[in-house]
Design an enzyme around this catalytic site. Structure first.
Site, PDB file in Angstrom:
ATOM      1  N   SER A   1       0.828  -1.206   0.000  1.00  0.00           N
ATOM      2  CA  SER A   1       0.000   0.000   0.000  1.00  0.00           C
ATOM      3  C   SER A   1       0.861   1.254   0.000  1.00  0.00           C
ATOM      4  CB  SER A   1      -0.889  -0.018   1.249  1.00  0.00           C
ATOM      5  OG  SER A   1      -1.440   1.252   1.500  1.00  0.00           O
TER       6      SER A   1
ATOM      7  N   TYR B   1      -2.208  -0.970  10.910  1.00  0.00           N
ATOM      8  CA  TYR B   1      -2.412  -1.520   9.560  1.00  0.00           C
ATOM      9  C   TYR B   1      -1.243  -1.144   8.656  1.00  0.00           C
ATOM     10  CZ  TYR B   1      -3.674  -1.483   4.676  1.00  0.00           C
ATOM     11  OH  TYR B   1      -3.628  -1.658   3.311  1.00  0.00           O
TER      12      TYR B   1
ATOM     13  N   LYS C   1       2.060  -3.502   6.739  1.00  0.00           N
ATOM     14  CA  LYS C   1       2.528  -3.488   5.345  1.00  0.00           C
ATOM     15  C   LYS C   1       4.035  -3.236   5.305  1.00  0.00           C
ATOM     16  CE  LYS C   1      -1.345  -4.434   3.369  1.00  0.00           C
ATOM     17  NZ  LYS C   1      -1.525  -5.791   2.835  1.00  0.00           N
TER      18      LYS C   1
END
Length: 346
Positions: free
Chosen positions: A127, A152, A156
Site C-alpha cells: 500500500s 495496519y 505493510k
C-alpha cells in the site's frame, strides 16, 4: 504460460478481480479465503465472468497446520498472490494485536512453505500508506518509508521487511511488492465489486451508498487543505487495471525478467483527484445528484498522494487504461446490483 497460482483473500475486492484476470490468461487458480470479510457468493460471480470455477479452500491462514496441509494437498502451486489481510485503519488502531496476528503470521506461514520449493513466486499486496505524507509528489518507489500512522500501515511495512530479509538469504525465492494507491470501481459485468461490511471506510462505497439512499449524506472531511479546492487529493486506480498488474508482475517473475529477487512497484494512475473532483465525476458519469456536506478534518488524513508510475510503466510494461468516470460508473452499476440482490433475498 499456464501455471497453478494460489490467491489468498481471493473472494475479496481486489482478489476476486485478480482471479478473473489470471483465469482469462489461462492460469489455474486456487483461492484461500476464510470469508471473514467476503462472501462465498463471489465465487459464482467469478465463474460467471470467466466461465471457469477456481478451486476454493476455506482456510484461516493464521493456522500454521492448515497452511502446511494446504501445500501438501496442492504440491504444484507455482506462485502466490497474497491479498489476505485485515485492512481497516481505524479498526487496527483499536485492535492492534488482531492486525499484527492476522497480517503477519499468515505471511510468515506462507513463506515458510514456499521456502521448501525450488522456485517460488510471491506477489505481495502492499500500500502507498508506507509513504505517509510524502515529501515530494508524485511519489516514486525511492521515496522514504515514513513511520506508519496506524498498525495496519505498519503491518505493510513489516511485511515488506520480512520479504526483503527472506529474499536476501534465498536466491530461489522471488517476490514483488505492489504498492497500491486507491483501488476503485467494479467489473463492468456488475457480477463482482467492493462489498464493505458495515460502514464503508473508503470514499467510493460511501458515495455509492449515499447516492442509492443507504446513507443520508456524504461527509467531506475538511475543505481547508492546501489544495486547489481545499479537499484531499488521492490517486484512484480502476480495480480492473490493478488486477491486470498482478498478472503482469507474476509473469515477470515466471519469465525471469526481474532485476533483483525482491522488487517494489507503485500502482496508480499518476494523477491525483480531489474529493470534490471525485464527487463531480460521479455526478457526471451517473447522472445522479449526490448530497454531501463539508465537516471538520479527519485525524490521520494526509493532504495529497499520487503515484509516479514511470517504473511500473517502463519496467513492468504495465499502465492504466481506464479513467475515473469509468471507474465510478462501474461502482454505481455494482451498487445497484447489490441492492437488487438484497431485495431478491428478502
Amino acid at each position: 504460460m499456464s501455471s497453478r497460482i494460489l490467491v489468498t483473500g481471493g473472494l475479496g475486492f481486489i482478489g476476486s478481480h485478480t482471479v478473473v484476470a489470471l483465469q482469462e490468461k489461462g492460469h489455474e487458480v486456487v483461492i484461500i479465503d476464510n470469508l471473514s470479510n467476503s462472501s462465498i457468493d463471489v465465487l459464482a460471480g467469478i465463474t460467471k465472468i470467466s466461465q471457469k470455477t477456481p478451486a476454493f479452500e476455506n482456510i484461516d491462514l493464521r493456522n500454521k497446520n492448515e497452511v502446511k496441509e494446504f501445500f501438501e494437498k496442492y504440491p504444484d502451486i507455482e506462485g502466490v498472490i497474497h491479498f489476505a489481510a485485515s485492512k481497516a485503519v481505524g479498526e487496527s488502531v483499536e485492535n492492534p494485536l488482531l492486525y499484527y496476528e492476522n497480517n503477519l503470521s499468515s505471511l510468515i506461514y506462507l513463506l515458510q512453505e514456499l521456502q521448501q520449493k525450488d522456485n517460488a513466486y510471491f506477489i505481495f499486496s502492499s500500500s502507498c500508506t508506507v509513504y505517509g505524507q510524502a515529501d515530494t509528489l508524485p511519489i516514486t518507489e525511492n521515496a522514504p518509508v515514513k513511520k506508519a500512522e496506524s498498525p495496519y500501515g505498519n503491518t505493510k511495512q513489516i511485511g515488506e521487511e520480512i520479504l526483503t530479509d527472506t529474499a536476501k538469504i534465498n536466491k530461489n525465492f522471488k517476490a514483488i511488492s505492489l504498492r497500491y494507491f486507491n483501488p476503485v470501481g467494479a467489473h463492468p459485468s456488475a457480477e463482482i465489486g467492493e462489498l464493505p461490511i458495515g460502514t464503508p471506510q473508503n470514499l467510493i462505497p460511501f458515495i455509492t451508498q449515499t447516492a442509492i439512499g443507504k446513507r443520508k449524506e456524504l461527509s467531506v472531511f475538511g475543505d481547508d487543505y492546501p489544495t486547489e479546492d481545499g479537499t484531499c487529493i488521492r490517486d484512484y486506480i480502476h480495480v480492473i487495471d490493478l488486477a491486470k498488474a498482478h498478472v503482469v508482475a507474476l509473469e515477470r517473475l515466471q519469465q525471469n525478467r526481474e532485476k533483483t529477487n525482491f522488487e517494489v512497484f507503485n500502482l496508480g494512475t499518476g494523477k491525483g483527484s480531489s474529493v470534490l473532483e471525485v464527487i463531480n465525476s460521479f455526478e457526471r458519469s451517473t447522472g445522479e445528484k449526490l448530497p454531501y456536506k463539508i465537516v471538520g478534518r479527519r485525524e490521520g488524513d494526509i493532504v495529497a498522494a499520487y503515484a509516479d508510475t514511470k517504473k511500473a510503466n517502463e519496467e513492468l510494461g504495465w499502465k492504466t487504461e481506464k479513467h475515473l468516470d469509468e471507474a465510478l460508473k462501474s461502482a454505481w452499476d455494482w451498487q445497484k446490483e447489490v441492492v437488487r440482490r438484497e431485495k431478491e433475498d428478502n
